[in-house]
Scaffold this motif. Structure first.
Motif, PDB file in Angstrom:
ATOM      1  N   SER A  16      -1.180 -54.622  -4.648  1.00 42.15           N
ATOM      2  CA  SER A  16      -0.860 -55.506  -3.658  1.00 42.15           C
ATOM      3  C   SER A  16      -0.296 -54.903  -2.479  1.00 42.15           C
ATOM      4  N   LYS A  17       0.515 -53.887  -2.577  1.00 43.86           N
ATOM      5  CA  LYS A  17       0.801 -53.405  -1.110  1.00 43.86           C
ATOM      6  C   LYS A  17      -0.129 -53.091  -0.318  1.00 43.86           C
ATOM      7  N   THR A  18      -1.171 -52.399  -0.859  1.00 44.75           N
ATOM      8  CA  THR A  18      -2.193 -51.959  -0.227  1.00 44.75           C
ATOM      9  C   THR A  18      -2.904 -52.757   0.468  1.00 44.75           C
TER      10      THR A  18
ATOM     11  N   VAL B 297      10.737 -53.357 -13.165  1.00 46.15           N
ATOM     12  CA  VAL B 297      10.019 -52.582 -12.184  1.00 46.15           C
ATOM     13  C   VAL B 297       9.964 -53.466 -10.731  1.00 46.15           C
ATOM     14  N   TRP B 298       9.305 -54.722 -10.704  1.00 45.60           N
ATOM     15  CA  TRP B 298       9.078 -55.409  -9.592  1.00 45.60           C
ATOM     16  C   TRP B 298      10.231 -55.828  -9.005  1.00 45.60           C
TER      17      TRP B 298
ATOM     18  N   ASP C  65      13.874 -55.488  -2.296  1.00 43.91           N
ATOM     19  CA  ASP C  65      14.828 -54.855  -1.028  1.00 43.91           C
ATOM     20  C   ASP C  65      14.048 -54.550   0.149  1.00 43.91           C
ATOM     21  N   GLU C  66      13.131 -53.376  -0.277  1.00 44.28           N
ATOM     22  CA  GLU C  66      12.381 -52.879   0.618  1.00 44.28           C
ATOM     23  C   GLU C  66      11.236 -53.465   1.082  1.00 44.28           C
ATOM     24  N   TYR C  67      10.690 -54.419   0.078  1.00 37.50           N
ATOM     25  CA  TYR C  67       9.402 -55.077   0.436  1.00 37.50           C
ATOM     26  C   TYR C  67       9.753 -56.448   0.096  1.00 37.50           C
ATOM     27  N   PRO C  68      10.167 -57.274   0.830  1.00 32.37           N
ATOM     28  CA  PRO C  68      10.746 -58.647   0.568  1.00 32.37           C
ATOM     29  C   PRO C  68       9.464 -59.527   0.358  1.00 32.37           C
TER      30      PRO C  68
END
Length: 177
Positions: free
Chosen positions: A36-38, A109-110, A115-118
């Protein structure tokens, strides 16, 4: 190499079994986050969400079609939630209800990324919405589903409602693109 499954004998240590299942689930949860981040960083929110939906939808269809065939091969029904649960492919021994909000290893995990990736607060429960809805729709060809509580966001359990759907009966699935 033989294609037969090796028979497992002996006593299985429950704590080790739970730990091993949750380790595998954590790896999957991390994979989903990084996938998802990529997409999010490369293509932006909207296009990333489209591709995540398509990917998770295809995964759910694949899983549910296999479960449906298994039920049919075993002479079981494919119409109800009970039929679905009789052949579901999840390793429930790794989901411990007594652990409350952390009973689901994916959620555990999610939430650590929020916090870092709202932006991931939207993508994490989206996985559950797409996969759970699509599996029941594909398996039964008549029911749909709505999550009413998800431990990713709040509460100590994931709660859902299943309901008959005319759209699903016509072959129109909620997350099909």
């Amino acid at each position: 190499m033989s294609t037969e499954k090796t028979k497992i004998t002996g006593v299985v240590d429950r704590a080790r079994e739970v730990d091993q299942i949750r380790r595998a689930a954590r790896q999957f949860a991390m994979q989903y986050f990084h996938f998802s981040k990529t997409l999010y960083e490369s293509l932006g929110r909207d296009r990333a969400k489209e591709l995540v939906q398509k990917t998770v939808y295809e995964l759910a269809k694949d899983r549910a079609e296999k479960m449906r065939r298994k039920a049919q091969d075993e002479g079981k029904g494919t119409d109800t939630v009970e039929d679905f649960m009789a052949v579901i492919d999840l390793p429930f021994d790794g989901w411990i209800p007594e652990w409350g909000e952390n009973h689901c290893p994916y959620a555990e995990v999610w939430r650590s990324y929020f916090d870092e990736y709202p932006w991931f607060r939207e993508f994490a429960p989206f996985y559950c919405d797409v996969i759970d809805t699509t599996t029941i729709e594909t398996f039964t060809h008549k029911l749909s589903h709505h999550i009413t509580q998800n431990v990713i966001n709040s509460g100590t359990a994931c709660l859902r409602e299943y309901y008959p759907s005319e759209k699903v009966e016509k072959g129109e699935y909620t997350y099909e693109s």
